[in-house]
Design a protein around this motif. Sequence first.
Motif, PDB file in Angstrom:
ATOM      1  N   LEU A  96      -0.703   0.471   5.070  1.00 22.44           N
ATOM      2  CA  LEU A  96      -1.811   0.306   4.766  1.00 22.44           C
ATOM      3  C   LEU A  96      -2.194   1.460   3.853  1.00 22.44           C
ATOM      4  CD1 LEU A  96      -3.675  -2.253   6.527  1.00 22.44           C
ATOM      5  CD2 LEU A  96      -2.539  -2.814   4.862  1.00 22.44           C
ATOM      6  N   VAL A  97      -2.147   1.409   2.594  1.00 18.79           N
ATOM      7  CA  VAL A  97      -2.854   2.579   1.052  1.00 18.79           C
ATOM      8  C   VAL A  97      -3.760   1.882   0.797  1.00 18.79           C
ATOM      9  CG1 VAL A  97      -2.005   4.671  -0.246  1.00 18.79           C
ATOM     10  CG2 VAL A  97       0.265   3.561   1.349  1.00 18.79           C
ATOM     11  N   LEU A  98      -4.977   2.540   1.238  1.00 16.36           N
ATOM     12  CA  LEU A  98      -6.339   1.996   1.213  1.00 16.36           C
ATOM     13  C   LEU A  98      -6.936   2.895   0.523  1.00 16.36           C
ATOM     14  CD1 LEU A  98      -7.135   0.874   4.371  1.00 16.36           C
ATOM     15  CD2 LEU A  98      -5.622  -0.135   2.514  1.00 16.36           C
ATOM     16  N   SER A  99      -7.356   2.294  -0.800  1.00 20.02           N
ATOM     17  CA  SER A  99      -8.689   3.441  -1.933  1.00 20.02           C
ATOM     18  C   SER A  99      -9.771   2.821  -1.354  1.00 20.02           C
ATOM     19  CB  SER A  99      -8.343   3.483  -2.907  1.00 20.02           C
ATOM     20  OG  SER A  99      -6.584   3.907  -3.499  1.00 20.02           O
ATOM     21  N   PRO A 100     -10.686   3.389  -0.273  1.00 20.31           N
ATOM     22  CA  PRO A 100     -12.096   2.549   0.299  1.00 20.31           C
ATOM     23  C   PRO A 100     -12.870   2.425  -1.385  1.00 20.31           C
ATOM     24  CG  PRO A 100     -11.700   3.819   1.682  1.00 20.31           C
ATOM     25  CD  PRO A 100     -10.371   4.148   0.952  1.00 20.31           C
ATOM     26  N   GLY A 101     -12.939   3.083  -2.026  1.00 15.73           N
ATOM     27  CA  GLY A 101     -13.874   3.442  -3.129  1.00 15.73           C
ATOM     28  C   GLY A 101     -13.168   2.536  -4.204  1.00 15.73           C
ATOM     29  N   LEU A 102     -12.761   1.700  -4.343  1.00 16.68           N
ATOM     30  CA  LEU A 102     -11.961   0.420  -5.246  1.00 16.68           C
ATOM     31  C   LEU A 102     -11.761  -0.510  -4.503  1.00 16.68           C
ATOM     32  CD1 LEU A 102      -9.273   2.964  -7.037  1.00 16.68           C
ATOM     33  CD2 LEU A 102     -11.948   2.397  -8.605  1.00 16.68           C
ATOM     34  N   ARG A 103     -11.715  -0.679  -3.265  1.00 16.75           N
ATOM     35  CA  ARG A 103     -11.916  -2.245  -2.913  1.00 16.75           C
ATOM     36  C   ARG A 103     -10.058  -2.182  -3.164  1.00 16.75           C
ATOM     37  NH1 ARG A 103     -16.172  -1.956   0.521  1.00 16.75           N
ATOM     38  NH2 ARG A 103     -15.372  -3.910   1.307  1.00 16.75           N
ATOM     39  N   ARG A 104      -9.073  -1.478  -2.740  1.00 17.17           N
ATOM     40  CA  ARG A 104      -8.090  -2.012  -3.432  1.00 17.17           C
ATOM     41  C   ARG A 104      -7.341  -1.149  -2.451  1.00 17.17           C
ATOM     42  NH1 ARG A 104      -6.996  -4.532  -8.760  1.00 17.17           N
ATOM     43  NH2 ARG A 104      -8.933  -4.663  -9.602  1.00 17.17           N
ATOM     44  N   GLY A 105      -5.722  -2.275  -1.880  1.00 12.52           N
ATOM     45  CA  GLY A 105      -4.404  -1.246  -1.238  1.00 12.52           C
ATOM     46  C   GLY A 105      -3.172  -1.831  -1.317  1.00 12.52           C
ATOM     47  N   GLU A 106      -2.522  -1.335  -0.733  1.00 11.38           N
ATOM     48  CA  GLU A 106      -1.074  -1.742  -0.731  1.00 11.38           C
ATOM     49  C   GLU A 106      -0.632  -2.197   0.498  1.00 11.38           C
ATOM     50  OE1 GLU A 106       1.184   1.322  -2.910  1.00 11.38           O
ATOM     51  OE2 GLU A 106       0.678   0.178  -5.260  1.00 11.38           O
ATOM     52  N   ARG A 107       0.234  -3.050   0.608  1.00 12.32           N
ATOM     53  CA  ARG A 107       0.696  -3.129   2.017  1.00 12.32           C
ATOM     54  C   ARG A 107       2.064  -3.421   2.097  1.00 12.32           C
ATOM     55  NH1 ARG A 107      -1.817  -7.547   3.549  1.00 12.32           N
ATOM     56  NH2 ARG A 107      -3.425  -6.865   4.846  1.00 12.32           N
ATOM     57  N   TYR A 108       3.047  -2.188   3.339  1.00 13.85           N
ATOM     58  CA  TYR A 108       4.089  -1.970   2.850  1.00 13.85           C
ATOM     59  C   TYR A 108       4.760  -2.777   4.419  1.00 13.85           C
ATOM     60  CZ  TYR A 108       3.640   0.731  -1.004  1.00 13.85           C
ATOM     61  OH  TYR A 108       3.096   1.269  -1.737  1.00 13.85           O
ATOM     62  N   PRO A 109       5.523  -4.086   4.929  1.00 15.97           N
ATOM     63  CA  PRO A 109       5.880  -3.857   6.095  1.00 15.97           C
ATOM     64  C   PRO A 109       6.884  -2.945   6.278  1.00 15.97           C
ATOM     65  CG  PRO A 109       6.264  -5.227   4.388  1.00 15.97           C
ATOM     66  CD  PRO A 109       5.862  -4.526   4.082  1.00 15.97           C
ATOM     67  N   LEU A 110       6.922  -2.683   7.316  1.00 14.20           N
ATOM     68  CA  LEU A 110       7.699  -1.188   7.983  1.00 14.20           C
ATOM     69  C   LEU A 110       9.579  -1.245   8.111  1.00 14.20           C
ATOM     70  CD1 LEU A 110       6.301   0.645  10.814  1.00 14.20           C
ATOM     71  CD2 LEU A 110       5.937   0.486   8.109  1.00 14.20           C
ATOM     72  N   ALA A 111      10.170  -2.759   8.118  1.00 13.58           N
ATOM     73  CA  ALA A 111      10.694  -3.466   8.317  1.00 13.58           C
ATOM     74  C   ALA A 111      11.738  -3.088   6.597  1.00 13.58           C
ATOM     75  CB  ALA A 111      10.815  -5.489   8.981  1.00 13.58           C
ATOM     76  N   SER A 112      10.616  -3.683   5.553  1.00 18.01           N
ATOM     77  CA  SER A 112      11.372  -3.131   4.712  1.00 18.01           C
ATOM     78  C   SER A 112      11.648  -1.368   4.251  1.00 18.01           C
ATOM     79  CB  SER A 112      10.533  -4.089   3.285  1.00 18.01           C
ATOM     80  OG  SER A 112       8.901  -3.343   3.041  1.00 18.01           O
ATOM     81  N   MET A 113      10.750  -0.451   5.005  1.00 21.80           N
ATOM     82  CA  MET A 113      11.078   0.557   4.690  1.00 21.80           C
ATOM     83  C   MET A 113      12.043   1.216   5.538  1.00 21.80           C
ATOM     84  SD  MET A 113       7.485   1.436   3.681  1.00 21.80           S
ATOM     85  CE  MET A 113       7.306   3.276   3.384  1.00 21.80           C
ATOM     86  N   ALA A 114      12.592   0.529   6.480  1.00 21.77           N
ATOM     87  CA  ALA A 114      13.491   1.223   7.371  1.00 21.77           C
ATOM     88  C   ALA A 114      15.069   2.238   7.194  1.00 21.77           C
ATOM     89  CB  ALA A 114      14.023  -0.134   8.280  1.00 21.77           C
ATOM     90  N   SER A 115      15.241   1.562   5.778  1.00 21.10           N
ATOM     91  CA  SER A 115      16.333   3.084   5.040  1.00 21.10           C
ATOM     92  C   SER A 115      16.203   3.088   4.533  1.00 21.10           C
ATOM     93  CB  SER A 115      17.665   1.785   5.922  1.00 21.10           C
ATOM     94  OG  SER A 115      17.438   0.955   4.631  1.00 21.10           O
ATOM     95  N   GLY A 116      16.721   4.216   3.675  1.00 23.81           N
ATOM     96  CA  GLY A 116      17.067   4.555   2.858  1.00 23.81           C
ATOM     97  C   GLY A 116      16.349   5.983   1.781  1.00 23.81           C
ATOM     98  N   PRO A 117      15.409   5.816   1.033  1.00 25.48           N
ATOM     99  CA  PRO A 117      14.555   7.018   0.614  1.00 25.48           C
ATOM    100  C   PRO A 117      13.277   6.378   1.262  1.00 25.48           C
ATOM    101  CG  PRO A 117      16.158   6.303  -1.623  1.00 25.48           C
ATOM    102  CD  PRO A 117      16.428   4.964  -0.582  1.00 25.48           C
ATOM    103  N   ALA A 118      13.101   5.134   0.956  1.00 25.73           N
ATOM    104  CA  ALA A 118      11.672   4.572   1.693  1.00 25.73           C
ATOM    105  C   ALA A 118      11.622   5.370   2.636  1.00 25.73           C
ATOM    106  CB  ALA A 118      11.328   3.072   1.446  1.00 25.73           C
TER     107      ALA A 118
END
Length: 225
Positions: A90-112
């Motif tokens: 999770l990449v979160l911005s508390p002041g804006l109450r916004r965030g991004e969610r990244y499943p680790l399975a989707s980031m297992a290979s490549g540049p990510a």
Amino acid sequence: MAPWLATLLAMGGLAVAHAEPATAVLHRWLGAQTNVTTWKAEFVQRRDLRALATPLETAGRVWFEAPGRFRWELGRPARSIVLRNDKEMLVLSPGLRRGERYPLASMASGPAGDMLALMDGGFPRDAVGFTNRFELMGATETNGLHALRMRPRSEAARRMLVEFTVMVSTHDCQLKGTELVLADGSRLRNDFVRAEANVPLPEGWLASPVDSTWKVTEPFGGARP
């Protein structure tokens, strides 16, 4: 590149004569990580941007638990938080109450996957996997620190990250700092202080502040209000 990715510092000064070979330092550092189960520290992050004459400096805190759970907080109170558990990041911005969610399975290979390998607080667990992803460019030694300069082996990853350096103490290979050189010429440096290894982490250290009032997007799969 987000500021919480952690790593590098171009060491100032001259390398001392008869310095330990770079490959030996790398292997000693990788070997030392097998003894680290938890780690916490405070840090000062410095961002050098071409558009700004004066670097930006921000204090933060980091907690790490092997093999890959961590929490980065930048700013006090935290302006940004990155949480990684066993399933997602999770990449979160508390002041804006916004965030991004990244499943680790989707980031297992490549540049990510290469970028994800940089976020473990300087504690790679798999030496073979690490050296397959990253190429050692050299090392210097000065003022009780080794500075290991590396770059991603993947050309795709190098389009985002040109080079990174990990700074560790010469006597026990404990993490002291990191620096990134990004493709746009900017630099991101973290200097760690008051670091403690293999200590109990505070209760709830990995807890997320996200509730129904937040808007969390999923770049690989839609959005959640």
